[in-house]
Design a protein around this motif. Structure first.
Motif, PDB file in Angstrom:
ATOM      1  N   ARG A 206       0.798  -1.220   0.000  1.00 22.03           N
ATOM      2  CA  ARG A 206       0.000   0.000   0.000  1.00 22.03           C
ATOM      3  C   ARG A 206       0.833   1.273   0.000  1.00 22.03           C
ATOM      4  O   ARG A 206       0.276   2.367  -0.087  1.00 22.03           O
ATOM      5  CB  ARG A 206      -0.943   0.013   1.211  1.00 22.03           C
ATOM      6  CG  ARG A 206      -0.245   0.065   2.543  1.00 22.03           C
ATOM      7  CD  ARG A 206      -1.218   0.011   3.706  1.00 22.03           C
ATOM      8  NE  ARG A 206      -0.547   0.086   4.994  1.00 22.03           N
ATOM      9  CZ  ARG A 206      -0.199   1.212   5.580  1.00 22.03           C
ATOM     10  NH1 ARG A 206      -0.467   2.362   5.002  1.00 22.03           N
ATOM     11  NH2 ARG A 206       0.415   1.197   6.740  1.00 22.03           N
ATOM     12  N   ARG A 207       2.161   1.178   0.091  1.00 27.56           N
ATOM     13  CA  ARG A 207       2.966   2.392   0.028  1.00 27.56           C
ATOM     14  C   ARG A 207       4.385   2.075  -0.411  1.00 27.56           C
ATOM     15  O   ARG A 207       4.850   0.934  -0.315  1.00 27.56           O
ATOM     16  CB  ARG A 207       2.992   3.124   1.369  1.00 27.56           C
ATOM     17  CG  ARG A 207       3.754   2.453   2.496  1.00 27.56           C
ATOM     18  CD  ARG A 207       3.543   3.244   3.771  1.00 27.56           C
ATOM     19  NE  ARG A 207       4.326   2.769   4.896  1.00 27.56           N
ATOM     20  CZ  ARG A 207       5.498   3.281   5.267  1.00 27.56           C
ATOM     21  NH1 ARG A 207       6.040   4.264   4.574  1.00 27.56           N
ATOM     22  NH2 ARG A 207       6.127   2.809   6.323  1.00 27.56           N
ATOM     23  N   ILE A 208       5.066   3.086  -0.920  1.00 29.77           N
ATOM     24  CA  ILE A 208       6.458   2.952  -1.331  1.00 29.77           C
ATOM     25  C   ILE A 208       7.369   3.373  -0.179  1.00 29.77           C
ATOM     26  O   ILE A 208       6.919   3.938   0.820  1.00 29.77           O
ATOM     27  CB  ILE A 208       6.749   3.797  -2.587  1.00 29.77           C
ATOM     28  CG1 ILE A 208       6.426   5.273  -2.341  1.00 29.77           C
ATOM     29  CG2 ILE A 208       5.976   3.267  -3.781  1.00 29.77           C
ATOM     30  CD1 ILE A 208       6.812   6.193  -3.494  1.00 29.77           C
ATOM     31  N   LEU A 209       8.641   3.087  -0.316  1.00 24.64           N
ATOM     32  CA  LEU A 209       9.664   3.441   0.674  1.00 24.64           C
ATOM     33  C   LEU A 209       9.245   3.070   2.103  1.00 24.64           C
ATOM     34  O   LEU A 209       9.043   3.954   2.952  1.00 24.64           O
ATOM     35  CB  LEU A 209       9.997   4.940   0.607  1.00 24.64           C
ATOM     36  CG  LEU A 209      11.049   5.390  -0.402  1.00 24.64           C
ATOM     37  CD1 LEU A 209      11.352   6.866  -0.203  1.00 24.64           C
ATOM     38  CD2 LEU A 209      12.321   4.578  -0.322  1.00 24.64           C
ATOM     39  N   PRO A 210       9.139   1.786   2.414  1.00 22.90           N
ATOM     40  CA  PRO A 210       8.766   1.395   3.775  1.00 22.90           C
ATOM     41  C   PRO A 210       9.812   1.773   4.817  1.00 22.90           C
ATOM     42  O   PRO A 210       9.531   1.745   6.015  1.00 22.90           O
ATOM     43  CB  PRO A 210       8.615  -0.128   3.670  1.00 22.90           C
ATOM     44  CG  PRO A 210       9.445  -0.523   2.491  1.00 22.90           C
ATOM     45  CD  PRO A 210       9.349   0.622   1.533  1.00 22.90           C
TER      46      PRO A 210
END
Length: 438
Positions: A206-210
Protein backbone atom coordinates in the motif's frame (compact mmCIF):
# COMPACT_ATOMS: atom_id res chain seq x y z
CA UNK A 1 49.64 -19.62 8.46
CA UNK A 2 45.87 -19.64 8.71
CA UNK A 3 44.10 -19.65 5.35
CA UNK A 4 41.19 -17.18 5.42
CA UNK A 5 38.72 -17.51 2.54
CA UNK A 6 36.19 -14.72 1.89
CA UNK A 7 33.24 -15.64 -0.35
CA UNK A 8 31.97 -12.48 -2.02
CA UNK A 9 33.56 -9.10 -2.69
CA UNK A 10 30.64 -6.83 -1.82
CA UNK A 11 30.56 -4.33 1.05
CA UNK A 12 31.07 -6.82 3.88
CA UNK A 13 33.59 -8.98 2.01
CA UNK A 14 35.66 -6.06 0.67
CA UNK A 15 35.82 -4.30 4.04
CA UNK A 16 36.63 -7.55 5.86
CA UNK A 17 39.58 -8.21 3.53
CA UNK A 18 40.69 -4.56 3.47
CA UNK A 19 40.76 -4.26 7.25
CA UNK A 20 42.24 -7.73 7.80
CA UNK A 21 45.20 -6.72 5.64
CA UNK A 22 45.82 -3.88 8.10
CA UNK A 23 45.17 -5.89 11.28
CA UNK A 24 47.05 -9.11 10.51
CA UNK A 25 50.78 -9.44 10.24
CA UNK A 26 52.03 -10.63 6.81
CA UNK A 27 52.96 -14.10 8.12
CA UNK A 28 49.93 -14.46 10.36
CA UNK A 29 47.43 -15.51 7.68
CA UNK A 30 46.81 -15.68 3.94
CA UNK A 31 43.73 -14.02 2.47
CA UNK A 32 41.72 -15.17 -0.54
CA UNK A 33 38.55 -13.59 -1.89
CA UNK A 34 36.27 -15.27 -4.47
CA UNK A 35 33.86 -13.21 -6.56
CA UNK A 36 32.77 -13.35 -10.22
CA UNK A 37 33.35 -9.61 -10.55
CA UNK A 38 36.78 -8.04 -9.93
CA UNK A 39 35.25 -5.05 -8.17
CA UNK A 40 32.96 -3.93 -5.37
CA UNK A 41 29.79 -2.29 -6.67
CA UNK A 42 28.78 0.70 -4.57
CA UNK A 43 25.08 0.11 -5.06
CA UNK A 44 23.77 3.44 -3.65
CA UNK A 45 25.35 5.11 -6.69
CA UNK A 46 23.60 2.90 -9.26
CA UNK A 47 20.52 5.15 -9.64
CA UNK A 48 22.84 8.05 -10.47
CA UNK A 49 24.79 5.85 -12.88
CA UNK A 50 21.48 5.00 -14.58
CA UNK A 51 20.73 8.73 -14.84
CA UNK A 52 24.17 9.67 -16.16
CA UNK A 53 25.12 11.62 -13.03
CA UNK A 54 28.04 9.33 -12.15
CA UNK A 55 30.57 7.71 -14.46
CA UNK A 56 29.93 3.92 -14.26
CA UNK A 57 33.51 3.01 -13.33
CA UNK A 58 33.39 5.43 -10.41
CA UNK A 59 30.70 3.28 -8.77
CA UNK A 60 33.04 0.28 -8.88
CA UNK A 61 36.02 -0.22 -6.56
CA UNK A 62 38.72 -2.51 -7.96
CA UNK A 63 39.53 -5.46 -5.68
CA UNK A 64 43.00 -6.00 -7.12
CA UNK A 65 43.97 -2.35 -6.82
CA UNK A 66 42.99 -1.94 -3.18
CA UNK A 67 43.47 -5.46 -1.74
CA UNK A 68 47.20 -5.77 -2.08
CA UNK A 69 47.80 -8.82 0.14
CA UNK A 70 44.68 -10.70 -0.89
CA UNK A 71 44.52 -13.27 -3.65
CA UNK A 72 41.52 -12.49 -5.89
CA UNK A 73 39.90 -15.55 -7.49
CA UNK A 74 37.34 -14.75 -10.24
CA UNK A 75 34.47 -17.23 -10.11
CA UNK A 76 31.38 -18.44 -8.29
CA UNK A 77 31.44 -20.56 -5.15
CA UNK A 78 28.94 -23.32 -5.90
CA UNK A 79 29.33 -25.42 -2.74
CA UNK A 80 30.58 -24.94 0.80
CA UNK A 81 31.71 -28.11 2.61
CA UNK A 82 32.66 -26.72 6.00
CA UNK A 83 33.04 -30.16 7.55
CA UNK A 84 36.07 -30.69 5.31
CA UNK A 85 37.03 -26.97 5.11
CA UNK A 86 36.62 -26.83 1.35
CA UNK A 87 34.62 -24.89 -1.26
CA UNK A 88 33.97 -25.61 -4.92
CA UNK A 89 34.66 -22.74 -7.34
CA UNK A 90 33.28 -22.44 -10.87
CA UNK A 91 35.37 -20.05 -12.99
CA UNK A 92 34.23 -18.56 -16.28
CA UNK A 93 35.44 -20.30 -18.36
CA UNK A 94 37.09 -23.50 -17.17
CA UNK A 95 36.40 -26.57 -15.04
CA UNK A 96 35.37 -26.37 -11.40
CA UNK A 97 38.05 -26.74 -8.74
CA UNK A 98 38.26 -26.93 -4.95
CA UNK A 99 39.78 -24.39 -2.58
CA UNK A 100 40.82 -25.41 0.92
CA UNK A 101 40.65 -23.04 3.88
CA UNK A 102 40.96 -22.85 7.66
CA UNK A 103 38.56 -19.94 8.24
CA UNK A 104 35.63 -19.05 5.97
CA UNK A 105 33.83 -15.70 5.74
CA UNK A 106 30.52 -15.84 3.85
CA UNK A 107 29.57 -12.46 2.38
CA UNK A 108 28.29 -13.65 -1.01
CA UNK A 109 25.57 -11.02 -1.20
CA UNK A 110 22.00 -11.35 -2.41
CA UNK A 111 20.46 -11.88 -5.81
CA UNK A 112 17.43 -10.07 -7.23
CA UNK A 113 14.18 -11.72 -6.21
CA UNK A 114 12.22 -12.80 -9.27
CA UNK A 115 8.62 -13.99 -9.30
CA UNK A 116 7.08 -16.38 -11.85
CA UNK A 117 5.74 -13.55 -13.99
CA UNK A 118 5.62 -14.30 -17.74
CA UNK A 119 8.18 -12.27 -19.66
CA UNK A 120 10.26 -11.00 -16.73
CA UNK A 121 13.44 -12.94 -17.47
CA UNK A 122 13.36 -12.01 -21.17
CA UNK A 123 12.30 -8.35 -20.87
CA UNK A 124 13.30 -6.85 -17.52
CA UNK A 125 16.62 -5.42 -16.33
CA UNK A 126 17.70 -5.57 -12.68
CA UNK A 127 19.57 -2.83 -10.84
CA UNK A 128 22.12 -4.51 -8.59
CA UNK A 129 25.20 -4.20 -10.79
CA UNK A 130 26.98 -1.46 -12.73
CA UNK A 131 26.34 -3.07 -16.11
CA UNK A 132 22.59 -3.10 -15.40
CA UNK A 133 22.56 0.60 -14.49
CA UNK A 134 24.52 1.41 -17.66
CA UNK A 135 22.07 -0.62 -19.75
CA UNK A 136 19.12 1.30 -18.25
CA UNK A 137 20.75 4.63 -19.10
CA UNK A 138 21.69 3.61 -22.64
CA UNK A 139 18.27 2.08 -23.31
CA UNK A 140 16.53 5.32 -22.28
CA UNK A 141 18.87 7.51 -24.33
CA UNK A 142 18.49 5.28 -27.38
CA UNK A 143 14.71 5.35 -27.01
CA UNK A 144 14.74 9.15 -27.19
CA UNK A 145 16.92 9.03 -30.32
CA UNK A 146 14.63 6.54 -32.04
CA UNK A 147 11.42 8.15 -30.90
CA UNK A 148 12.44 11.59 -32.15
CA UNK A 149 12.27 10.45 -35.80
CA UNK A 150 8.99 8.56 -35.48
CA UNK A 151 5.52 10.04 -35.90
CA UNK A 152 3.34 10.19 -32.82
CA UNK A 153 1.74 6.80 -32.33
CA UNK A 154 2.00 3.43 -30.54
CA UNK A 155 5.65 2.73 -31.45
CA UNK A 156 6.87 6.12 -30.27
CA UNK A 157 4.74 5.85 -27.14
CA UNK A 158 6.28 2.45 -26.33
CA UNK A 159 9.80 3.88 -26.59
CA UNK A 160 8.90 6.72 -24.20
CA UNK A 161 7.29 4.45 -21.59
CA UNK A 162 9.33 3.25 -18.60
CA UNK A 163 8.23 0.85 -15.87
CA UNK A 164 9.92 0.25 -12.52
CA UNK A 165 8.63 -2.71 -10.51
CA UNK A 166 9.27 -2.48 -6.76
CA UNK A 167 8.88 0.52 -4.47
CA UNK A 168 11.83 0.02 -2.13
CA UNK A 169 14.97 2.14 -2.12
CA UNK A 170 16.35 0.81 -5.42
CA UNK A 171 13.08 1.21 -7.28
CA UNK A 172 12.22 4.64 -5.92
CA UNK A 173 15.71 6.09 -6.42
CA UNK A 174 16.05 4.56 -9.89
CA UNK A 175 12.58 5.82 -10.85
CA UNK A 176 13.27 9.33 -9.58
CA UNK A 177 16.68 9.61 -11.23
CA UNK A 178 15.60 8.29 -14.65
CA UNK A 179 12.50 10.52 -14.56
CA UNK A 180 14.84 13.46 -13.89
CA UNK A 181 17.06 12.39 -16.81
CA UNK A 182 14.05 12.07 -19.16
CA UNK A 183 12.85 15.59 -18.36
CA UNK A 184 16.31 17.03 -18.95
CA UNK A 185 16.52 15.22 -22.30
CA UNK A 186 13.39 16.95 -23.58
CA UNK A 187 15.40 20.16 -24.02
CA UNK A 188 17.56 18.35 -26.60
CA UNK A 189 14.62 16.74 -28.41
CA UNK A 190 12.15 19.46 -29.48
CA UNK A 191 10.22 16.83 -31.48
CA UNK A 192 9.15 15.15 -28.22
CA UNK A 193 6.79 16.52 -25.62
CA UNK A 194 6.58 16.10 -21.86
CA UNK A 195 3.05 14.69 -22.02
CA UNK A 196 4.36 11.81 -24.17
CA UNK A 197 6.51 10.50 -21.32
CA UNK A 198 4.95 7.61 -19.40
CA UNK A 199 6.74 6.63 -16.19
CA UNK A 200 5.15 3.89 -14.05
CA UNK A 201 6.27 2.75 -10.58
CA UNK A 202 4.46 -0.45 -9.58
CA UNK A 203 4.39 -1.50 -5.91
CA UNK A 204 2.54 -4.55 -4.55
CA UNK A 205 1.94 -3.06 -1.09
CA UNK A 206 0.00 0.00 0.00
CA UNK A 207 2.97 2.39 0.03
CA UNK A 208 6.46 2.95 -1.33
CA UNK A 209 9.66 3.44 0.67
CA UNK A 210 8.77 1.40 3.77
CA UNK A 211 12.08 2.53 5.30
CA UNK A 212 10.58 5.97 6.02
CA UNK A 213 7.35 6.97 7.76
CA UNK A 214 4.01 7.00 5.99
CA UNK A 215 3.78 10.82 5.68
CA UNK A 216 7.22 10.93 4.03
CA UNK A 217 6.23 8.06 1.76
CA UNK A 218 3.10 9.92 0.66
CA UNK A 219 5.14 13.04 -0.03
CA UNK A 220 7.50 11.09 -2.31
CA UNK A 221 4.58 9.61 -4.25
CA UNK A 222 3.01 13.06 -4.58
CA UNK A 223 6.27 14.60 -5.79
CA UNK A 224 6.50 11.92 -8.51
CA UNK A 225 2.91 12.66 -9.56
CA UNK A 226 3.71 16.36 -9.87
CA UNK A 227 6.61 15.48 -12.16
CA UNK A 228 4.46 13.28 -14.38
CA UNK A 229 5.19 9.88 -12.85
CA UNK A 230 2.45 7.39 -11.96
CA UNK A 231 2.70 5.34 -8.77
CA UNK A 232 0.56 2.19 -8.73
CA UNK A 233 0.00 1.00 -5.15
CA UNK A 234 -1.49 -2.36 -4.14
CA UNK A 235 -0.71 -3.47 -7.68
CA UNK A 236 1.19 -6.45 -9.07
CA UNK A 237 2.60 -7.12 -12.51
CA UNK A 238 0.82 -10.06 -14.12
CA UNK A 239 2.84 -10.22 -17.37
CA UNK A 240 5.56 -8.44 -19.34
CA UNK A 241 5.58 -10.68 -22.42
CA UNK A 242 7.12 -8.89 -25.42
CA UNK A 243 7.23 -5.66 -23.41
CA UNK A 244 3.46 -5.58 -22.97
CA UNK A 245 2.82 -4.87 -19.28
CA UNK A 246 -0.34 -6.26 -17.72
CA UNK A 247 -1.16 -5.09 -14.19
CA UNK A 248 -3.33 -6.83 -11.60
CA UNK A 249 -5.74 -3.87 -11.82
CA UNK A 250 -6.48 -4.76 -15.44
CA UNK A 251 -4.49 -1.87 -16.93
CA UNK A 252 -2.30 -2.75 -19.93
CA UNK A 253 0.32 -0.83 -21.89
CA UNK A 254 3.53 -1.31 -23.87
CA UNK A 255 6.81 -0.37 -22.20
CA UNK A 256 10.17 0.05 -23.89
CA UNK A 257 12.09 -0.23 -20.61
CA UNK A 258 11.19 -2.48 -17.65
CA UNK A 259 13.34 -2.40 -14.50
CA UNK A 260 12.83 -5.10 -11.85
CA UNK A 261 13.70 -4.07 -8.27
CA UNK A 262 11.44 -6.26 -6.11
CA UNK A 263 13.89 -7.04 -3.31
CA UNK A 264 16.52 -9.65 -2.58
CA UNK A 265 16.88 -13.40 -2.21
CA UNK A 266 19.74 -15.08 -0.38
CA UNK A 267 22.60 -16.21 -2.59
CA UNK A 268 21.94 -19.72 -4.03
CA UNK A 269 25.09 -21.16 -2.44
CA UNK A 270 23.78 -20.12 0.98
CA UNK A 271 20.22 -21.26 0.30
CA UNK A 272 20.99 -24.80 -0.81
CA UNK A 273 24.69 -25.65 -1.18
CA UNK A 274 26.22 -25.40 2.28
CA UNK A 275 26.36 -27.57 5.40
CA UNK A 276 26.25 -24.48 7.63
CA UNK A 277 23.07 -23.80 9.65
CA UNK A 278 20.31 -21.94 7.77
CA UNK A 279 17.38 -20.21 9.48
CA UNK A 280 13.73 -19.88 8.49
CA UNK A 281 14.51 -16.77 6.42
CA UNK A 282 16.90 -18.72 4.18
CA UNK A 283 19.90 -16.97 5.70
CA UNK A 284 22.83 -18.17 7.74
CA UNK A 285 22.25 -18.38 11.47
CA UNK A 286 24.68 -15.87 12.96
CA UNK A 287 25.52 -14.73 16.47
CA UNK A 288 25.77 -11.07 17.38
CA UNK A 289 29.56 -11.18 16.93
CA UNK A 290 29.02 -12.44 13.33
CA UNK A 291 30.22 -15.97 14.04
CA UNK A 292 28.02 -18.60 12.36
CA UNK A 293 25.87 -20.57 14.78
CA UNK A 294 24.14 -19.79 18.05
CA UNK A 295 25.39 -18.85 21.50
CA UNK A 296 24.89 -22.45 22.60
CA UNK A 297 26.28 -24.02 19.41
CA UNK A 298 28.79 -21.79 17.62
CA UNK A 299 30.38 -23.09 14.41
CA UNK A 300 34.15 -22.99 14.61
CA UNK A 301 36.03 -21.01 11.95
CA UNK A 302 32.89 -19.78 10.13
CA UNK A 303 31.77 -16.15 9.94
CA UNK A 304 29.13 -14.32 7.91
CA UNK A 305 27.68 -10.85 7.35
CA UNK A 306 25.66 -8.80 4.92
CA UNK A 307 22.63 -9.96 2.95
CA UNK A 308 23.21 -13.67 3.62
CA UNK A 309 23.36 -13.43 7.40
CA UNK A 310 20.51 -13.07 9.90
CA UNK A 311 22.36 -10.80 12.33
CA UNK A 312 20.50 -10.22 15.63
CA UNK A 313 19.49 -6.60 16.13
CA UNK A 314 20.71 -5.68 19.62
CA UNK A 315 19.20 -2.21 19.34
CA UNK A 316 15.63 -3.54 18.99
CA UNK A 317 15.19 -4.42 22.67
CA UNK A 318 13.25 -7.58 21.84
CA UNK A 319 14.57 -10.99 20.73
CA UNK A 320 13.87 -12.30 17.26
CA UNK A 321 14.60 -9.03 15.45
CA UNK A 322 17.32 -8.85 12.81
CA UNK A 323 19.51 -6.07 11.45
CA UNK A 324 18.21 -4.40 8.29
CA UNK A 325 20.11 -5.50 5.20
CA UNK A 326 21.52 -2.36 3.64
CA UNK A 327 24.86 -0.82 2.71
CA UNK A 328 25.05 1.10 5.98
CA UNK A 329 25.07 -2.12 7.99
CA UNK A 330 27.05 -4.29 5.56
CA UNK A 331 30.14 -2.08 5.48
CA UNK A 332 30.15 -1.76 9.27
CA UNK A 333 29.74 -5.51 9.64
CA UNK A 334 32.71 -5.98 7.30
CA UNK A 335 34.88 -3.85 9.55
CA UNK A 336 33.71 -5.77 12.63
CA UNK A 337 34.40 -9.07 10.86
CA UNK A 338 38.03 -8.06 10.44
CA UNK A 339 38.34 -7.08 14.09
CA UNK A 340 36.65 -10.21 15.43
CA UNK A 341 38.48 -12.65 13.16
CA UNK A 342 41.82 -11.12 14.13
CA UNK A 343 40.82 -11.27 17.80
CA UNK A 344 39.71 -14.90 17.47
CA UNK A 345 43.00 -15.93 15.85
CA UNK A 346 44.86 -14.35 18.77
CA UNK A 347 42.62 -15.80 21.47
CA UNK A 348 41.04 -12.49 22.40
CA UNK A 349 37.35 -11.73 23.03
CA UNK A 350 35.09 -10.66 20.15
CA UNK A 351 32.60 -7.79 20.06
CA UNK A 352 28.91 -7.93 19.15
CA UNK A 353 27.52 -5.93 16.24
CA UNK A 354 25.69 -2.93 17.64
CA UNK A 355 24.79 -0.05 15.37
CA UNK A 356 22.08 2.55 15.76
CA UNK A 357 20.64 3.62 12.41
CA UNK A 358 21.74 7.00 11.08
CA UNK A 359 18.39 7.35 9.33
CA UNK A 360 17.27 6.80 5.75
CA UNK A 361 18.14 9.06 2.84
CA UNK A 362 17.18 8.73 -0.81
CA UNK A 363 17.72 10.68 -4.01
CA UNK A 364 14.63 11.39 -6.11
CA UNK A 365 16.43 13.08 -9.00
CA UNK A 366 18.60 16.17 -9.44
CA UNK A 367 17.83 18.60 -6.61
CA UNK A 368 15.24 16.42 -4.86
CA UNK A 369 15.54 13.91 -2.03
CA UNK A 370 14.06 12.63 1.22
CA UNK A 371 15.75 12.08 4.58
CA UNK A 372 14.27 10.77 7.81
CA UNK A 373 15.85 10.15 11.20
CA UNK A 374 13.27 9.12 13.79
CA UNK A 375 10.74 11.99 13.62
CA UNK A 376 13.01 14.40 11.75
CA UNK A 377 12.12 14.62 8.05
CA UNK A 378 14.01 16.69 5.48
CA UNK A 379 12.67 17.07 1.93
CA UNK A 380 13.78 18.45 -1.40
CA UNK A 381 17.14 20.07 -2.11
CA UNK A 382 18.59 19.83 1.45
CA UNK A 383 17.86 16.09 1.55
CA UNK A 384 19.43 15.64 -1.89
CA UNK A 385 22.59 17.41 -0.72
CA UNK A 386 22.64 15.22 2.41
CA UNK A 387 22.36 12.13 0.20
CA UNK A 388 25.33 13.15 -1.89
CA UNK A 389 27.36 14.23 1.12
CA UNK A 390 26.78 11.01 3.03
CA UNK A 391 27.53 8.67 0.14
CA UNK A 392 30.65 10.44 -1.07
CA UNK A 393 31.98 9.99 2.46
CA UNK A 394 30.82 6.36 2.62
CA UNK A 395 32.19 5.13 -0.71
CA UNK A 396 35.49 3.35 0.03
CA UNK A 397 38.92 4.81 -0.78
CA UNK A 398 39.90 8.44 -1.32
CA UNK A 399 40.58 7.71 -4.97
CA UNK A 400 36.90 6.92 -5.57
CA UNK A 401 35.68 9.89 -3.49
CA UNK A 402 37.75 12.30 -5.57
CA UNK A 403 36.63 10.76 -8.87
CA UNK A 404 32.95 10.99 -7.89
CA UNK A 405 33.30 14.59 -6.68
CA UNK A 406 35.08 15.55 -9.90
CA UNK A 407 32.29 13.97 -11.94
CA UNK A 408 29.61 15.87 -10.02
CA UNK A 409 31.52 19.13 -10.51
CA UNK A 410 31.86 18.50 -14.26
CA UNK A 411 28.15 17.74 -14.52
CA UNK A 412 27.24 20.91 -12.63
CA UNK A 413 29.30 22.95 -15.11
CA UNK A 414 28.43 21.24 -18.40
CA UNK A 415 25.34 19.11 -17.71
CA UNK A 416 24.94 15.37 -18.14
CA UNK A 417 26.60 13.48 -20.95
CA UNK A 418 23.71 12.22 -23.11
CA UNK A 419 25.59 9.92 -25.49
CA UNK A 420 24.19 6.39 -25.58
CA UNK A 421 26.70 3.56 -25.93
CA UNK A 422 24.11 0.80 -26.25
CA UNK A 423 26.00 -0.43 -29.32
CA UNK A 424 28.78 -1.76 -27.07
CA UNK A 425 26.45 -4.66 -26.24
CA UNK A 426 26.96 -5.78 -29.85
CA UNK A 427 30.54 -4.71 -30.67
CA UNK A 428 30.82 -6.76 -33.87
CA UNK A 429 27.57 -5.59 -35.48
CA UNK A 430 29.10 -2.65 -37.39
CA UNK A 431 32.12 -4.72 -38.46
CA UNK A 432 29.98 -7.58 -39.78
CA UNK A 433 27.46 -5.28 -41.48
CA UNK A 434 30.16 -3.19 -43.11
CA UNK A 435 28.60 0.07 -41.93
CA UNK A 436 25.13 -0.65 -43.31
CA UNK A 437 22.15 -2.06 -41.40
CA UNK A 438 21.32 -5.67 -42.25
Amino acid sequence: MKRILIVGGGYAGFYAAWKLEKRLRPREATLTIVDPRPYLTYQPFLPEVAAGSIEPRHAAVSLRRHLRRTRVVPGWVTKVDHAHRRVTVRPDPGPEFDLAYDVIVLTAGAVTRKFPVPGVTSQAIGMKHVEEAVAIRDRLLTSFDRGSVLPAGPLRQRLLTVTFVGGGFSGVEGFGETLSLAHSLLRRYPQLHRDELRFHLVEATRRILPEVGEPASRWVAQSFAERGGRVHLDTKVASTLDGHVVLSTGEEYDSGLIVWTTGNDANPVVRKDTDLPIGDRGQLVVRADLRVGTEAEPVADAWAAGDDAAVPDLTAGTPGRYVVQNAQNALRQGKLLARNIAASLRGRPTRPYLHHSLGAVATLGIGSGIFQYKRIVVKGLPAWLMHRGYHVLAVPTWERKIRVLAGWLTQAMFGRDIVSLESVEHPRRAFVAGGEPK
